[in-house]
Scaffold this active site. Structure first.
Site, PDB file in Angstrom:
ATOM      1  N   PRO A   1      19.681  47.700   3.347  1.00 65.20           N
ATOM      2  CA  PRO A   1      20.580  47.532   2.196  1.00 65.20           C
ATOM      3  C   PRO A   1      19.798  47.605   0.886  1.00 65.20           C
ATOM      4  CG  PRO A   1      20.192  45.419   3.263  1.00 65.20           C
ATOM      5  CD  PRO A   1      19.507  46.460   4.109  1.00 65.20           C
ATOM      6  N   GLU A   2      20.378  48.257  -0.100  1.00 64.40           N
ATOM      7  CA  GLU A   2      19.762  48.334  -1.421  1.00 64.40           C
ATOM      8  C   GLU A   2      20.696  47.648  -2.416  1.00 64.40           C
ATOM      9  OE1 GLU A   2      18.224  52.308  -2.168  1.00 64.40           O
ATOM     10  OE2 GLU A   2      17.661  52.530  -0.082  1.00 64.40           O
TER      11      GLU A   2
END
Ligand code: ZN
Length: 271
Positions: free
Chosen positions: A2-3
């Site tokens: 996840p960013e």
């Protein structure tokens, strides 16, 4: 992994569902993800009421009446909100049970962090204290000041979480493409117009993903996939395909320890 868009969305959803709830019990199945003894973690947070949920970079900050719960999914994972305990997924490393019967399940694919920080001690938490500002909140002026006299390569700068928090490999190729910058450009050689284009590209790419519900390979708090998919990707992972701007073949190049996808014509190394 996840960013920033996925973490921002998780923080918003957690805030909506969890604020006001009281932690009744905590189940820890991966004690090494904690920053102290399991008993201390459980004692610190049991009975705490959730006051707010925010994020910085890839970290979630859950503020409670008894201190902070800081979560990082590391290489990836899921955080799920479950109205009933019966619905708990098999794969889970931590479970927070709330007094109203709902719960929060946290899973790390490999290894993540669930840290308890006492009230007033947040600045002493080293892993989050050294994070740079959220990439989405950055103005062109901030960015110019940060790039001043920086001799490193622009891609390394963008991925360095202590400089700028939240950008990872999935979004960085298109950010550089939109700003028409070669990943190996030296940071302090960017013109004023290039810095402005870069600030705009960072904001626009991340915001587009947020608007679409985050990356399609990640799931949100309710177990739903995001709507930002390969179709939204411009040059990243598209080696040999035509550049959407000029038609030149997209190239995959080595940039230090990472690979980069660029249009050799739109993103020349020498300006
Ligand atoms: Zn091109």
């Amino acid at each position: 992994m996840p960013e920033l868009p996925e973490i921002i969305l998780l923080a918003r959803q957690m805030k909506k569902e969890l604020v006001g709830k009281t932690i009744r019990a905590i189940e820890v199945l991966q004690p090494k993800s904690l920053n102290g003894p399991e008993e201390e973690f459980a004692a610190g947070l049991t009975g705490a009421q959730i006051a707010d949920v925010t994020s910085r970079g890839k970290w979630l900050f859950v503020e409670t009446t008894q201190g902070w719960l800081l979560l990082s999914l590391g290489m990836g994972g899921e955080i799920l909100y479950l109205p009933h305990r019966d619905d708990l997924p098999e794969k889970r490393r931590l479970v927070f049970d709330f007094s109203d019967g709902t719960c929060l399940s946290v899973n790390f694919w490999w290894f993540g962090y669930a840290h308890f920080v006492r009230p007033g001690e947040l600045e002493a938490h080293q892993m989050t204290a050294k994070l740079g500002p959220n990439a989405l909140d950055l103005s062109a002026k901030d960015l110019r000041a940060m790039l001043h006299k920086r001799r490193g390569q622009i891609k390394s700068f963008l991925l360095d979480q202590s400089k700028l928090a939240g950008i990872g490999n999935f979004y960085v190729h298109d950010i550089l493409f939109l700003a028409r910058l070669h990943p190996l450009r030296t940071a302090d050689t960017l013109s004023e117009a290039e810095v402005e284009a870069l600030a705009r590209a960072i904001h626009d790419r991340l915001q587009l993903s947020i608007d679409k519900g985050g990356a399609g390979y990640e799931i949100n708090l309710y177990g739903q996939k995001g709507g930002f998919t390969m179709e939204d990707i411009l040059v990243g992972y598209r080696e040999g395909e035509p550049c959407p701007t000029c038609g030149t073949s997209i190239a995959k190049i080595k940039t230090g320890s990472t690979s980069s996808f660029i249009c050799p014509r739109c993103q020349p190394l020498d300006r």
